[in-house]
Design a protein around this motif. Structure first.
Motif, short mmCIF file in Angstrom:
data_model
loop_
_atom_site.label_atom_id
_atom_site.label_comp_id
_atom_site.label_asym_id
_atom_site.label_seq_id
_atom_site.Cartn_x
_atom_site.Cartn_y
_atom_site.Cartn_z
N TYR A 287 -4.11 5.97 8.80
CA TYR A 287 -2.95 6.82 9.11
C TYR A 287 -3.17 7.60 10.39
O TYR A 287 -2.23 8.11 11.00
N LEU A 288 -4.42 7.69 10.83
CA LEU A 288 -4.75 8.40 12.06
C LEU A 288 -4.74 7.49 13.28
O LEU A 288 -4.91 7.96 14.41
N GLU A 289 -4.56 6.18 13.05
CA GLU A 289 -4.52 5.24 14.17
C GLU A 289 -3.11 5.20 14.74
O GLU A 289 -2.15 4.92 14.04
N MET A 290 -2.99 5.48 16.03
CA MET A 290 -1.68 5.56 16.67
C MET A 290 -1.25 4.19 17.20
O MET A 290 -1.38 3.87 18.38
N TYR A 291 -0.78 3.36 16.26
CA TYR A 291 -0.21 2.08 16.64
C TYR A 291 0.90 1.75 15.66
O TYR A 291 0.90 2.24 14.53
N PRO A 292 1.86 0.91 16.06
CA PRO A 292 2.99 0.60 15.17
C PRO A 292 2.52 -0.08 13.90
O PRO A 292 1.65 -0.95 13.93
N VAL A 293 3.08 0.33 12.79
CA VAL A 293 2.76 -0.27 11.50
C VAL A 293 3.98 -1.04 11.01
O VAL A 293 5.10 -0.54 11.02
N LYS A 294 3.77 -2.27 10.59
CA LYS A 294 4.88 -3.09 10.14
C LYS A 294 5.51 -2.52 8.88
O LYS A 294 4.82 -1.99 8.02
N ARG A 295 6.80 -2.72 8.79
CA ARG A 295 7.54 -2.22 7.64
C ARG A 295 7.16 -3.02 6.41
O ARG A 295 7.07 -4.24 6.45
#
Length: 533
Positions: A523-531
């Motif tokens: 949750y701390l990684e700043m990258y887009p997460v797939k829905r």
């Protein structure tokens, strides 16, 4: 933007209710209670019962947190005062409501968890700004006036500041290479803003908690980095530990540099020929000078009444006679308490005394930590010399702790119960011959002592197990932000019963639950997460 917001929400209204909760957490105790109920309702009505059942089995570890509430219920059956027991049950209802909501509520995506912290960070920033404005335009006494300007307890708000500070720090650490220069600068400025406000707020509890968690993260990083970096981190660790110790030692040394007085050689008369009143038995000091020496009330009263509308014998905004504040303030400036001394006061000095400021350092160093540390040392000095603790934050805590230990000695194994603690504390103060004003009788401002008083050593160990076991069982202790959260909360609970206060327990239970039921640290990684599907 609309599409991005839709993807973040992801048809998860439980997540939306959590966002609303963190947005109001730094602002209102009443709204926190209302929002807690809304969170539970949303968790109950959203999604199918089949999916709730799946989440129940997956998240059942959080029931250990609710077990703490059932210890309160069990204790109530052995208490004499049911009304007091009911009050404790109502006050600690967060331990039942919030874990139940997280037990069955929709799961959070990593990006949703991160945006939850973004929302909380934004809310804390706004609350801090509002607090500064309240303090700036407040008409109350200026000494530690920011404490009263906070929208919630300044102690509880300090916890919120520390959590968002570490969120920003860990976020930078996890994503440093992904951030551009402007993002790095913005995050660093935000982190410094939180630290600056924490110091400005002058909550010693919060500052000590920050130091403790700083020591923890530096030790953690020392074991995670190369040898070259370890040297730098170890040096920083030594600085973090030694600097506060050195600073406090300096303040203490300065305080105890008290003037030596020879009663037989002391001046007996003022410049006008009137007799001084000297009380050599009174140990009260300000900035190294004895308050109750070189006093001529007649001269001081006449001169003060010429320059102030608040007369010499009137009660000031601090609740004490104005002359009491005046004598301390003049002593802090090195002035004798006679006509000549009063004539040397500036208009700013007069205004400070009228506001209830008892020492010039509280006015001249209001943005420094020195007055807060000085006040604590002063309180301990007065307490050690006279045994008086009333209306003194630090000294009262000593009396509270003594009373708790007095009770524990006679109720070590099972405690006195949730309904009996008020009666037992009142009894303890009498048996101790405490000089504390009866209207100030209270429980220990120490969460661990409070637990032992109420539930005995067995109940205390059960509660500690209920808090610690789920963290290691789920291996969430590997989440650095969660570990920092637990470390600073562990230390602040030595200075106050935070887990039994309205804003303290709601803050702790909410974020403990968030950390516990969400997997990993991505949750701390700043990258887009797939829905998710």
């Amino acid at each position: 933007m609309k599409k991005q917001l839709t993807n973040i929400i992801n048809n998860n209204w439980f997540f939306v209710s959590l966002v609303c909760f963190v947005l109001i957490l730094p602002f209102s105790a009443a709204l926190v209670s209302i929002m807690s109920g809304i969170i539970l309702v949303v968790a109950l009505v959203e999604d199918s019962w089949h999916n709730k059942s799946v989440r129940f089995h997956r998240n059942k570890i959080i029931l250990w947190l609710s077990a703490i509430y059932f210890i309160y219920i069990l204790s109530a059956f052995f208490s004499d005062n049911l009304a007091s027991s009911f009050y404790d049950l109502k006050k600690n209802l967060f331990y039942l409501v919030l874990p139940t909501a997280f037990l069955i509520g929709k799961s959070l995506l990593p990006i949703q968890k991160r945006y939850l912290f973004y929302a909380f960070t934004f809310s804390v920033v706004v609350s801090a700004i509002v607090t500064i404005l309240n303090w700036k335009f407040s008409q109350t006494a200026a000494t530690f006036g920011v404490h009263k300007a906070s929208l919630i307890s300044h102690i509880r708000f300090s916890f919120q500041l520390i959590l968002v500070f570490w969120f920003i720090v860990v976020l930078i650490q996890k994503n440093y290479k992904k951030l551009n220069i402007w993002q790095r600068i913005s995050f660093i400025i935000l982190a410094l803003y939180f630290i600056s406000f924490l110091l400005f707020q002058q909550s010693l509890t919060g500052i000590l908690a920050l130091i403790a968690s700083s020591v923890f993260i530096l030790v953690y990083l020392i074991f995670q980095t190369s040898i070259n970096k370890r040297i730098v981190l170890f040096t920083l660790l030594m600085l973090v530990i030694s600097a506060p110790i050195a600073y406090i030692s300096w303040v203490v040394t300065e305080f105890y540099d008290i003037e030596e007085v020879e009663p037989e050689n002391i001046d007996k008369r003022t410049a006008q020929g009137n007799l001084y009143w000297h009380d050599f038995e009174n140990p009260l000091v300000e900035n190294g000078g004895y308050v109750h020496l070189y006093i001529c009330h007649e001269e001081a009263r006449e001169e003060w009444n010429k320059i102030s509308e608040i007369k010499y014998d009137s009660i000031s905004v601090s609740g004490y006679p104005i002359y009491s504040t005046l004598l301390r303030y003049m002593t802090s400036k090195g002035l004798r308490k006679d006509a000549k001394g009063v004539q040397m006061l500036t208009p700013e000095d007069v205004e400070n005394v009228e506001k209830g400021i008892a020492n010039v350092i509280f006015a001249n160093k209001k943005f420094s930590l020195y007055p807060r540390v000085y006040q604590t040392v002063w309180e301990y000095y007065v307490y050690s010399k006279t045994g008086e603790a009333s209306h003194q934050s630090f000294s009262q805590r000593i009396e509270f702790a003594k009373a708790a230990i007095h009770i524990i000695k006679n109720n070590f194994w099972f405690g006195v119960g949730t309904g009996n603690w008020k009666k037992e504390f009142a009894k303890a103060y009498v048996e101790m011959n405490s000089k504390l004003d009866p209207e100030l009788y209270a429980s220990s401002h120490n969460q661990y002592l409070n637990y032992i008083v109420k539930f005995g050593i067995f109940g205390f160990l059960l509660i500690m197990f209920a808090l610690i076991y789920p963290v290691f069982k789920t291996k969430r202790h590997k989440d650095l932000l969660f570990a920092l959260f637990l470390v600073f909360m562990f230390f602040v609970n030595f200075a106050d019963s935070n887990l039994e206060s309205h804003m303290g327990s709601s803050f702790f239970v909410f974020f403990y639950s968030i950390f516990l039921i969400t997997n990993g640290t991505n949750y701390l990684e700043m990258y887009p997460v797939k829905r998710s599907g």
